[in-house]
Design an enzyme around this catalytic site. Structure first.
Site, short mmCIF file in Angstrom:
data_model
loop_
_atom_site.label_atom_id
_atom_site.label_comp_id
_atom_site.label_asym_id
_atom_site.label_seq_id
_atom_site.Cartn_x
_atom_site.Cartn_y
_atom_site.Cartn_z
N LYS A 189 1.59 -3.65 -7.88
CA LYS A 189 3.05 -3.45 -7.75
C LYS A 189 3.75 -3.55 -9.10
CE LYS A 189 5.97 -6.72 -5.93
NZ LYS A 189 6.49 -7.54 -4.82
N GLY A 243 12.49 -6.55 1.89
CA GLY A 243 11.58 -5.69 2.66
C GLY A 243 11.01 -4.55 1.82
N THR A 277 9.02 -4.37 -0.78
CA THR A 277 7.58 -4.45 -1.07
C THR A 277 6.79 -4.02 0.16
OG1 THR A 277 8.02 -6.26 -2.60
CG2 THR A 277 5.76 -6.06 -1.80
C1 R5P Z 1 6.67 -11.25 -4.84
O1 R5P Z 1 5.85 -11.42 -5.70
C2 R5P Z 1 6.51 -11.82 -3.46
O2 R5P Z 1 5.18 -12.19 -3.22
C3 R5P Z 1 6.98 -10.85 -2.40
O3 R5P Z 1 6.23 -9.66 -2.52
C4 R5P Z 1 8.42 -10.56 -2.59
O4 R5P Z 1 9.18 -11.75 -2.65
C5 R5P Z 1 8.94 -9.69 -1.46
O5 R5P Z 1 10.26 -9.37 -1.75
P1 R5P Z 1 10.97 -8.10 -1.16
O6 R5P Z 1 10.84 -8.18 0.34
O7 R5P Z 1 12.38 -8.24 -1.62
O8 R5P Z 1 10.29 -6.89 -1.73
#
Ligand code: R5P
Length: 292
Positions: free
Chosen positions: A193, A225, A227
């Site tokens: 990512k 959400g 990610t």
């Molecule tokens: C980031 O490194 C965390 O492990 C999660 O992937 C992140 O906090 C998810 O955030 P969001 O839902 O805003 O993409």
């Protein structure tokens, strides 16, 4: 053992007390007109081993303050051993100084937890990827428990799966994908990512084949959400049959759930480290075993 239920974790504390068959107390809480907090533990805790359960989810400052007051009151009232159980541990992301002059918030809260006389700390899937483990930030015994196998067990208990595969949406989720994959004896992998902004991410898959298989995408947190949405879209494009979204902490900001559902998740589930409508898996047994 006496379980003290912080207001952010009252249902979870009840479940833990039930598992351990021990007494539960719910503190009296009041807020003064100027915003100050009043806390009272309505139980005789002198000489008792006490476990205080309080997630520091939204609003984190308020929930931390309640935790500090409860821990300090327990120490002051003569508790024997005090365990702080912080299932969702806020301020963990600022685990280093990225720019000169910044406060390293994780260290600050760890010092505060210790300074009020806490004997040991448990947390669940703490978001602190740049440190080797929670023991590095505390001088007292500290343990980070993982809910990934519980999430994996929920998946198999509720769905007839076709050749399941577990996917972490980024490098940091590798450990959760691995723990969940191992619990199911299933293949697992993680994606790569790149965060483009607070609400925008770019995700690239690695080698794992998902065509015709059921996939669970697992992360520590679903917040905006984004990610999860990107990871689900890629998994779908690569031919997965059904896709499930799982996380430990349902932070859930704005329309995150709707976005994840629209992206194609058959089900979205989380644990009760944060009380939310998608908290379908309890970490009570995990915490009860750790306390025991
Ligand atoms: C980031 O490194 C965390 O492990 C999660 O992937 C992140 O906090 C998810 O955030 P969001 O839902 O805003 O993409």
């Amino acid at each position: 053992m006496l379980i003290v239920a912080g207001s952010a974790s009252s249902k979870l504390a009840e479940r833990v007390a039930k598992q351990l068959k021990c007494e539960l107390t719910k503190p009296e809480l009041k807020r003064f007109p100027d915003g100050e907090l009043y806390v009272r533990i309505p139980a005789d805790i002198k000489g008792e081993d006490v476990a205080i359960i309080q997630s520091t989810c939204y609003p984190p400052n308020q929930n931390y303050m309640e935790l500090f007051l409860l821990l300090d009151a327990a120490r002051d009232l003569g508790a024997e051993e005090i365990t702080a159980i912080i299932p969702y541990f806020a301020y963990a992301r600022q685990d280093k100084r990225f720019k000169g002059g910044e406060a390293v918030s994780l260290h600050t809260v760890a010092k505060l937890i210790e300074s009020v006389g806490t004997n040991r700390v448990f947390t669940v899937d703490m978001h602190a990827h740049r440190i080797g483990g929670v023991q590095e930030i505390f001088k007292i015994p500290a343990r980070n428990l993982t809910a990934a196998p519980l999430l994996a067990n929920y998946l198999v208990a509720n769905y007839q799966l076709e050749d399941p595969v577990i996917i972490g949406p980024d490098e940091e989720a590798e450990r959760w994908a691995m723990d969940a994959g191992e619990a199911l004896d299933a293949d697992w992998d993680y994606m790569i990512k790149k965060r483009l902004g607070p609400k925008e991410v770019e995700i690239k898959p690695r080698k794992l084949e998902v065509e015709g298989r059921d996939a669970m995408v697992i992360d520590d947190i679903i917040s905006t959400g984004e990610t999860m949405v990107e990871a689900i879209k890629i998994t779908k494009r690569r031919g997965a049959r059904k896709i499930y979204a799982a996380c430990t902490h349902a932070v859930i900001a704005g329309d995150a759930l709707e976005k994840v559902r629209k992206a194609g998740a058959e089900d979205i589930f989380a644990t009760d480290t944060i009380e939310h409508e998608i908290s379908k898996v309890s970490v009570a047994s995990l915490i009860a075993d750790a306390i025991h």
